[in-house]
Design an enzyme around this catalytic site. Structure first.
Site, PDB file in Angstrom:
ATOM      1  CD  GLU A 179      34.275  40.400  35.012  1.00  0.00           C
ATOM      2  OE1 GLU A 179      34.834  39.967  33.997  1.00  0.00           O
ATOM      3  OE2 GLU A 179      34.512  41.518  35.500  1.00  0.00           O
ATOM      4  CD  GLU A 378      37.314  41.247  39.081  1.00  0.00           C
ATOM      5  OE1 GLU A 378      37.630  41.862  38.050  1.00  0.00           O
ATOM      6  OE2 GLU A 378      37.090  40.020  39.111  1.00  0.00           O
TER       7      GLU A 378
END
Ligand code: BG6
Length: 481
Positions: A179, A378
C-alpha cells in the site's frame, strides 16, 4: 481469444497476513526493532501513538502478535485444511537486517523464513511475499530520516537481493511495498511512518518530503524488479496499492472533478510502477511548486525500463467526495477529511463503507489504465466475533461480505474478461489491526483467543466462515452459498 468461463484453473485462492501483525517474537532470532515495535495500541476513537523508541510500561500489541513465529506449523495446517493454494505474508526486514544498514544478513532470520516457506510448500501452498509491509527497521528512521534519504535505496536492494537469492527456489510471487499509496494522505502521521519511515519535523514541508520519499521508494521498487528478473526470470514481481474508488457524491461537475483529482493524488504511484512514468498532472504540479526534487534522468530511465509484472492491490471500500464552494482547483487530498458520506452504502462497525460493486469498478478501472494481470491480495471485513459456549463462532456477516465481493470479482473475470491471478482475503487468521492496533477488529476464518490488552490463551478455533471458504476453494469459486 479464449472466453473466460470462470476463474482460471490455477487460480490462487488463499489468505493474507503481514509479519509484524502476527509473528510476535519481536526480540527473538536476532530480530531488530521495527517501526511496528514502537506503535502503541489504539482504537477507532484514539489513534495509535508512535513512541520515541520502546518505552517501559507501554503496551505494544505487535510485540507478541498472535505468536505465529512459534505456532506457524499449526496455523499452516489449518490453512491447508481450508485448501489454500497460496499464503501471502511479508518478510520482516528486521529479521534479515536488524538495523537495516548492515552489509551481511542475520542467518537466524533467514532460517526462520526457510522453515516457514518449506512448511507452506509441504502443503503445496505457494508463498506470496511482500518485501516491505509497514515494518522497516526503526534504526533507518532515527539515523537516516527514513525514505527521506537516497541511501535507503541501497539498503533496500541489499535486503531484496539477499532474500531473492536465498528463496529463489521457494518463492515465485513477490511484491515490493505494501500500500505504497497510503502516504498520499500526508496529513496523517501514521501512513507517513508506516509507508516511508517519516516522522514529521517542525516547519517541514511534509508534502514535498512525501513526494521525495515516495520517489526514492519507487526507484528502489523498480530496481528490485530488475534484480528479481536477473536472479530468476520465473519470478513475478508486483506492485501493491490500496485501491479505493472515489465517487463524486452528486453529478455536479465540481464533485466529479474533485473525485478525479483525489483519484490522481492516490494513484500516481501505480502510474509510475505499472506504466513506468510520472503522470502529466504530477510533473506539472511538482514543477509549479519549485521543490527542486532529487529526481535524476537515470532514475526516470530505471522507472521506465522496470515496470511490474502484475498489479497487487487491496480493496476494502469505496469513498465519496463532494466539492466545497471556493475550494482550490488542486483539491488537496486530506485522507478521511476529504470524504463525504455515501447514503447508498452500509458501513462496518469501524465505519468502512461496504461496496462489493466497487471492486468490479476498481478492477475495470485498473485494467483500462494499466493492462496488466491483477491479484487481489487483500479484502475482508473487520468485525467483532463472539465465541459461543460450545466453542463455535457464527460469522454470517463475514460470509455475506466475502460472498458479495467474490460475486463481483467473478463478473469482472467472466463478463469483463479481466485477467485475475488470485484472491487472498486479509487476515485469514485473526491478527493485530494495522490501523488501530486492536485484536477485536477481526478478519479471520480462524479465531485467535487474544484480546485488546494482550490477554488470552492464543488458542485457534475454526469459525463458520472457515468451512464456507473451504467449499469456495474446492469449487474454484462456484459454490458460494
Ligand atoms: C491494509 C493493510 O491497509 O489493510 C493491512 O495492508 C491492514 O496491514 C488491513 O491490516 C486492514 O486494516 P486494519 O486497519 O483494519 O488492520
Amino acid at each position: 481469444m479464449k472466453e473466460n468461463a470462470g476463474f482460471r484453473d490455477d487460480f490462487l485462492w488463499g489468505g493474507a497476513v503481514a509479519a509484524h501483525q502476527l509473528e510476535g517474537a519481536w526480540r527473538e532470532g536476532g530480530k531488530g526493532v521495527s517501526i511496528a515495535d514502537v506503535m502503541t495500541a489504539g482504537s477507532n476513537e484514539s489513534k495509535r501513538q508512535i513512541t520515541d523508541g520502546v518505552q517501559p510500561g507501554v503496551y505494544y500489541p505487535n510485540h507478541e502478535g498472535i505468536d505465529f513465529y512459534h505456532r506457524y506449523p499449526e496455523d499452516l495446517k489449518l490453512m491447508a485444511e481450508m485448501g489454500f493454494k497460496c499464503f501471502r505474508t511479508s518478510i520482516a526486514w528486521t529479521r534479515i537486517f536488524p538495523n537495516g544498514d548492515e552489509t551481511s544478513p542475520n542467518e537466524e532470520g533467514l532460517k526462520f523464513y526457510d522453515q516457514l516457506f518449506d512448511e507452506c510448500l509441504k502443503y503445496q501452498i505457494e508463498p506470496v511475499i511482500t518485501l516491505s509491509h509497514f515494518e522497516m527497521p526503526y534504526n533507518l528512521v532515527t539515523k537516516y530520516g527514513g525514505w527521506r534519504s537516497r541511501k535507503l535505496i541501497d539498503f533496500f536492494l541489499n535486503y531484496a537481493q539477499t532474500v531473492f537469492e536465498r528463496y529463489q527456489n521457494k518463492v515465485k510471487y513477490w511484491m515490493t511495498f505494501n500500500e505504497i499509496n497510503n502516504q498520499a494522505n500526508y496529513y496523517d502521521p501514521l501512513p507517513l511512518l508506516v509507508d516511508s519511515g517519516l516522522i514529521v519535523q517542525p516547519d517541514e514541508n511534509i508534502e514535498r518530503t512525501m513526494y521525495q520519499a515516495a520517489h526514492y521508494e519507487l526507484v528502489a521498487s523498480a530496481k528490485a524488479v530488475k534484480l528479481a528478473h536477473q536472479i530468476n526470470d520465473d519470478f513475478k514481481i508486483g506492485s501493491m496499492v490500496a485501491v479505493t474508488p472515489i465517487y463524486p457524491q452528486t453529478s455536479k461537475p465540481a464533485d466529479v472533478i474533485k473525485a478525479e483529482k483525489i483519484s490522481q493524488a492516490r494513484y500516481w504511484f501505480e502510474d509510475v510502477q505499472a506504466n513506468g512514468e510520472y503522470p502529466w498532472w504530477l510533473k506539472n504540479y511538482q514543477a509549479k511548486q519549485n521543490w527542486n526534487l532529487d529526481i535524476t534522468k537515470e532514475d526516470l530511465e530505471v522507472l521506465a525500463e522496470n515496470t511490474v509484472d502484475y498489479l497487487g492491490f487491496s480493496y476494502y471500500k469505496s469513498r465519496c467526495v463532494s466539492a466545497n464552494p471556493g475550494e482550490a482547483p488542486q483539491y488537496r487530498y486530506q485522507g478521511i477529511k476529504s470524504f463525504a458520506p455515501n447514503q447508498h452504502l452500509p458501513k462496518t462497525e469501524w465505519g468502512w463503507e461496504i461496496d462489493p460493486e466497487g471492486l468490479r469498478i476498481a478492477m475495470n478501472w485498473l485494467a483500462d489504465r494499466y493492462h496488466k494481470p491483477q491479484f487481489i491480495v487483500e479484502n475482508g471485513l473487520g468485525a467483532v466475533d463472539q465465541v459461543e459456549p460450545d466453542g463455535k463462532i457464527h460469522d454470517p456477516y463475514r460470509i455475506d461480505y466475502l460472498k458479495a465481493h467474490i460475486e463481483q470479482m467473478k463478473l469482472a473475470v467472466v463478463e469483463d474478461g479481466i485477467d485475475l491471478l488470485g484472491y487472498t482475503p486479509w487476515g485469514c487468521i485473526d491478527l493485530i489491526s494495522a490501523g488501530t492496533g486492536e485484536m477485536s477488529k477481526r478478519y479471520g476464518f480462524i479465531y485467535v483467543d487474544r484480546d485488546d490488552v494482550g490477554k488470552g490463551s492464543l488458542k485457534r478455533l475454526r469459525k463458520d466462515s472457515f468451512f464456507w471458504y473451504q467449499q469456495v476453494i474446492k469449487s474454484n469459486g462456484e459454490k458460494l452459498d
